[in-house]
Design a protein around this motif. Structure first.
Motif, PDB file in Angstrom:
ATOM      1  N   UNK A 116      -6.115  79.607  42.076  1.00 22.92           N
ATOM      2  CA  UNK A 116      -5.761  78.000  42.497  1.00 22.92           C
ATOM      3  C   UNK A 116      -5.892  76.964  41.630  1.00 22.92           C
ATOM      4  N   UNK A 117      -7.295  77.247  41.001  1.00 25.46           N
ATOM      5  CA  UNK A 117      -7.586  76.156  40.095  1.00 25.46           C
ATOM      6  C   UNK A 117      -6.890  76.263  38.823  1.00 25.46           C
ATOM      7  N   UNK A 118      -6.580  77.317  38.231  1.00 26.03           N
ATOM      8  CA  UNK A 118      -5.754  77.351  37.066  1.00 26.03           C
ATOM      9  C   UNK A 118      -4.365  76.999  37.091  1.00 26.03           C
ATOM     10  N   UNK A 119      -3.659  77.279  38.383  1.00 22.98           N
ATOM     11  CA  UNK A 119      -2.290  76.743  38.668  1.00 22.98           C
ATOM     12  C   UNK A 119      -2.249  75.139  38.792  1.00 22.98           C
ATOM     13  N   UNK A 120      -3.263  74.724  39.603  1.00 24.65           N
ATOM     14  CA  UNK A 120      -3.348  73.247  39.736  1.00 24.65           C
ATOM     15  C   UNK A 120      -3.791  72.654  38.596  1.00 24.65           C
ATOM     16  N   UNK A 121      -4.332  73.044  37.809  1.00 24.61           N
ATOM     17  CA  UNK A 121      -4.811  72.420  36.460  1.00 24.61           C
ATOM     18  C   UNK A 121      -3.745  72.329  35.383  1.00 24.61           C
ATOM     19  N   UNK A 122      -3.114  73.580  35.130  1.00 24.75           N
ATOM     20  CA  UNK A 122      -2.296  73.898  34.317  1.00 24.75           C
ATOM     21  C   UNK A 122      -0.819  73.079  34.598  1.00 24.75           C
ATOM     22  N   UNK A 123      -0.544  73.210  35.957  1.00 21.80           N
ATOM     23  CA  UNK A 123       0.711  72.449  36.534  1.00 21.80           C
ATOM     24  C   UNK A 123       0.494  71.259  36.915  1.00 21.80           C
ATOM     25  N   UNK A 124      -0.416  70.575  36.595  1.00 18.15           N
ATOM     26  CA  UNK A 124      -0.480  69.076  36.837  1.00 18.15           C
ATOM     27  C   UNK A 124      -0.637  68.447  38.223  1.00 18.15           C
ATOM     28  N   UNK A 125      -0.843  69.355  39.068  1.00 19.78           N
ATOM     29  CA  UNK A 125      -0.997  69.040  40.426  1.00 19.78           C
ATOM     30  C   UNK A 125      -1.972  67.867  40.782  1.00 19.78           C
ATOM     31  N   UNK A 126      -1.780  66.988  41.635  1.00 19.98           N
ATOM     32  CA  UNK A 126      -2.658  65.717  41.619  1.00 19.98           C
ATOM     33  C   UNK A 126      -3.019  65.713  43.076  1.00 19.98           C
TER      34      UNK A 126
END
Length: 473
Positions: free
Chosen positions: A399-409
């Motif tokens: 989850x952290x990888x996708x949130x960080x790379x995808x720009x989730x805010x």
């Protein structure tokens, strides 16, 4: 502390940290160290929108600070760190200027300094427990992959063909050029890009392009040395940056911006741990007592440079590569390198030359360097045997990888928003340890608390040039 044993080693014999060759040969080695660190040390300030002359100047000052704090026992050069580039891009995307950038980095440096003091007195075991290789690798990967949009939207569109040719040259030079030449591939790629850009100006004329979302394409030469003849040979860095902030400026502080760059601290902890272990293996010295000093010195150096508008610092593997090739580990050579860097930093003409780097050349170099930063995260996983069949590594990091790379805010209201690298890092650390806690309670295997974080470094016998230490800039 400032006395070195003068030696005349036989061919293949190592020169220790507290030894030196005659000053003439030591000066030559010092200049080699300057060339090795040169490319990345002034490319990354340009990428972050900071003054490259100031970065070079403080790289010399901070190297001296590092050597003194470590009592001349840990040979190292402190060049510009790439760990904060992603956070800086995020700050500027949110409307922050250079003062906001340096303020956030200064506070991060103080955090790193505090970690160094803790490690010095408590030992590195707790750091390894909180930041095991799985977590460290994920954070480094987040930093690298977050930079992909910067290349695609800012640098590459300026001159796509120059960018492609420069990137191709950099890749070929890094893997095909022998020994020392391969280690200064970034610098050679800069020279190559300058030449190609000049030839394109002669053959094809001006190019109509620009980089960034809000720019308007206009005809311009790829290479221009405007202001070079008027620049002084010697003087303090001056002038203004592209955002209107003075090159030498005081920091501005914001909690939101601090959170954007804090993940870079994790990368710097890993880099410094790996660096000290690498040097210890190469020299045969026990450098564990200097682990905390090295981390703290890097933090103090980053804070000092940022206080005046300079760039963050880190230990450089390019210079470890020089030591691996020469088997000369003398800290005296690093004092020479630091002195040369300070002189270059006080040369405004040098600053004009750096500012003339064509956008297409930066596009070609950054597309390779940013990808290397990301892949170093995977390298940390591989070298430390991170097993993704285990839930804490697969589910805990996903989850952290996708949130960080995808720009989730996450918008918390009141103008406080957390996203990108900062949110991804928090999720990686929290979720990983939450699943690891479940493993402990169920009796399943967990990483040993003392497992090395590995950092961005791998080590092998320094005498073999093909098995040298390597690390991103």
């Amino acid at each position: 502390m400032f006395k070195w044993e003068v030696v005349d080693p036989a061919p293949g014999e190592a020169v220790g940290a507290k030894q030196r060759l005659p000053w003439g040969r030591t000066a030559g080695l010092g200049i080699q160290h300057v060339v090795a660190m040169f490319g990345a040390t002034f490319v990354f300030p340009v990428v972050m929108g900071l003054d490259p002359n100031l970065a070079i100047l403080f790289s010399g000052i901070c190297t001296i600070l590092f050597l003194v704090v470590c009592k001349n026992r840990v040979p190292s050069y402190l060049g510009t760190s790439a760990a904060f580039v992603g956070g800086v891009a995020a700050i500027r995307a949110m409307g922050g200027d250079s003062a906001d950038v340096t303020g956030a980095i200064l506070l991060s440096g103080l955090v790193l300094l505090a970690v160094g003091v803790f490690v010095h007195f408590a030992g590195p075991r707790l750091v390894h427990a909180v930041l095991p290789p799985a977590v460290t690798g994920a954070v480094v990967m987040l930093i690298g992959f977050n930079l992909a949009p910067v290349v695609a939207s800012v640098y590459w569109p300026v001159d796509q063909w120059t960018a492609l040719l420069t990137a191709t040259f950099l890749v070929c030079a890094a893997v095909l050029f022998p020994g020392f030449w391969g280690r200064i591939a970034v610098f050679l790629a800069l020279v190559f890009g300058f030449v190609i850009s000049f030839l394109f100006d002669v053959v094809f004329g001006p190019i109509t392009s620009c980089g960034g979302a809000d720019c308007t394409p206009e005809p311009h030469s790829r290479v221009t040395f405007e202001g070079l003849s008027d620049a002084a040979w010697f003087g303090l860095p001056s002038g203004t940056l592209d955002d209107g902030v003075a090159a030498v400026h005081g920091p501005s502080f914001s909690l939101v911006f601090l959170l954007l760059v804090l993940p870079g601290v994790i990368a710097l902890i890993a880099e410094n741990l790996g660096h000290v272990k690498a040097v210890a293996e190469m020299t045969g010295d026990d450098l564990d007592p200097y682990m905390g000093r090295a981390i703290g010195a890097d933090g103090a150096a980053t804070a000092l440079a940022s206080l005046f508008g300079g760039s963050p610092t880190t230990t450089y593997a390019e210079n470890i590569g020089v030591m691996g090739a020469t088997r000369v580990y003398s800290t005296a050579a690093y004092y020479v390198a630091a002195g040369v860097a300070i002189v270059l930093g006080l040369c405004p003409k040098f600053g004009v030359l750096v500012g003339a780097i064509p956008g297409g050349v930066l596009g070609g170099i950054t597309v390779v360097l940013y990808g290397m930063i990301a892949l170093v995260g995977a390298k940390i996983w591989v070298e430390n045997g991170v097993d993704f069949a285990e839930p804490r590594n697969l589910v805990g990091l996903a989850a952290g990888l996708v949130a960080g790379i995808g720009g989730v805010a996450m918008d918390f209201g009141g103008g406080f928003e957390l996203g990108g690298i900062a949110l991804g890092t928090i999720m990686v650390i929290v979720y990983f340890h939450a699943v690891a806690l479940r493993d402990r309670r169920t009796g399943e295997s967990v990483p040993a608390a003392g497992t090395p974080a590995g950092g961005m470094t791998t080590t092998a016998p320094g005498a073999d040039d093909d098995q040298e230490t390597k690390k991103t800039p």
